[in-house]
Design a protein around this motif. Structure first.
Motif, PDB file in Angstrom:
ATOM      1  N   ARG A  30      84.318 -83.779  20.958  1.00 28.42           N
ATOM      2  CA  ARG A  30      85.236 -84.855  21.042  1.00 28.42           C
ATOM      3  C   ARG A  30      84.738 -85.757  22.026  1.00 28.42           C
ATOM      4  NH1 ARG A  30      89.177 -86.171  17.682  1.00 28.42           N
ATOM      5  NH2 ARG A  30      90.790 -86.871  18.678  1.00 28.42           N
ATOM      6  N   GLN A  31      85.004 -87.273  21.193  1.00 29.79           N
ATOM      7  CA  GLN A  31      84.298 -87.955  22.123  1.00 29.79           C
ATOM      8  C   GLN A  31      85.847 -89.443  21.779  1.00 29.79           C
ATOM      9  OE1 GLN A  31      81.442 -91.363  22.349  1.00 29.79           O
ATOM     10  NE2 GLN A  31      80.134 -88.885  22.096  1.00 29.79           N
ATOM     11  N   THR A  32      86.109 -89.766  22.874  1.00 33.54           N
ATOM     12  CA  THR A  32      87.198 -91.168  22.693  1.00 33.54           C
ATOM     13  C   THR A  32      86.490 -92.136  23.550  1.00 33.54           C
ATOM     14  OG1 THR A  32      89.302 -89.299  22.995  1.00 33.54           O
ATOM     15  CG2 THR A  32      89.292 -92.445  23.929  1.00 33.54           C
ATOM     16  N   ILE A  33      86.408 -93.249  22.507  1.00 35.75           N
ATOM     17  CA  ILE A  33      85.186 -94.896  22.793  1.00 35.75           C
ATOM     18  C   ILE A  33      86.491 -96.103  23.583  1.00 35.75           C
ATOM     19  CG2 ILE A  33      83.580 -95.554  22.188  1.00 35.75           C
ATOM     20  CD1 ILE A  33      82.278 -93.349  21.087  1.00 35.75           C
ATOM     21  N   TRP A  86      88.410 -95.681  19.455  1.00 31.58           N
ATOM     22  CA  TRP A  86      88.171 -94.708  18.959  1.00 31.58           C
ATOM     23  C   TRP A  86      88.193 -93.204  18.916  1.00 31.58           C
ATOM     24  CZ3 TRP A  86      84.605 -90.549  17.694  1.00 31.58           C
ATOM     25  CH2 TRP A  86      84.270 -90.585  16.966  1.00 31.58           C
ATOM     26  N   SER A  87      88.342 -92.023  18.847  1.00 31.52           N
ATOM     27  CA  SER A  87      88.342 -90.873  19.265  1.00 31.52           C
ATOM     28  C   SER A  87      88.366 -89.513  17.734  1.00 31.52           C
ATOM     29  CB  SER A  87      89.825 -90.049  19.602  1.00 31.52           C
ATOM     30  OG  SER A  87      90.191 -90.685  20.574  1.00 31.52           O
ATOM     31  N   VAL A  99      82.713 -97.753  26.308  1.00 33.56           N
ATOM     32  CA  VAL A  99      82.976 -96.775  27.698  1.00 33.56           C
ATOM     33  C   VAL A  99      82.992 -95.720  26.695  1.00 33.56           C
ATOM     34  CG1 VAL A  99      85.555 -97.061  28.239  1.00 33.56           C
ATOM     35  CG2 VAL A  99      83.574 -96.346  29.760  1.00 33.56           C
ATOM     36  N   GLY A 100      82.832 -94.768  26.663  1.00 27.22           N
ATOM     37  CA  GLY A 100      83.334 -92.950  26.355  1.00 27.22           C
ATOM     38  C   GLY A 100      83.078 -92.065  27.575  1.00 27.22           C
TER      39      GLY A 100
END
Length: 56
Positions: free
Chosen positions: A28-31, A11-12, A45-46
């Motif tokens: 902005r986060q990508t998990i 997910w972003s 992990v993010g």
């Protein structure tokens, strides 16, 4: 977000977060989910990046 992660997909998206001094910033986060040898999701992990307007 959680429905995507629990389905085993990355997910972003963006969050408004707050620093210790109280200032807000946009990140902005990508998990991504991590799995064990049996395919069970055990961790996430993010990666975060500050994308506040005007930031280099």
């Amino acid at each position: 977000m959680w429905a995507t992660l629990n389905a085993g997909k990355a997910w972003s998206g963006e969050f408004i977060n707050k620093k210790k001094n109280g200032n807000e910033y946009t990140e902005r986060q990508t998990i991504s989910p991590l799995r064990d040898n049996n395919g069970k999701i055990t961790h996430f992990v993010g990666i975060k990046r500050d994308v506040t307007a005007g930031r280099p």
